[in-house]
Motif scaffolding. Sequence first.
Motif: not given
Length: 133
Positions: A26-39
Amino acid sequence: MLKEFKEFAMKGNLVDIAVGFVMGAAFKQVVTSFTGGIVSPLIGLIFKADFKDVKWVIKEGVANAEGAVEGEVAVLIGEFATNVIDFIIVAFVMFMIVKGINKMKKKEELAPEAPAGPSQEELLAEIRDLLKK
């Protein structure tokens, strides 16, 4: 056999591992959405394109009748960099969690023990002193 499996499955370590695995996914999904949507969009401003779509084309492809490019050979730099950023974020957070857990374990180990009562010699000396009075 069913009883043995139940004992094995309900052991503390196995349940802890399962919970950790689910939370990690679940944390990996959060990080993926952070990098994909913000970074990625912020870095994409530098490249004037979506960062995940940045690639080095080695061989140009040809568009077919449907408009899809066929035969292109490219190194997907943006996608690789995004995955590396994901990995670094997850690894850093896991490092911080393990470091915190180890720090708490050390505090538990170094917790002061209950002060031991006076030794037998000290008690006898107190009794002697009281009897002298």
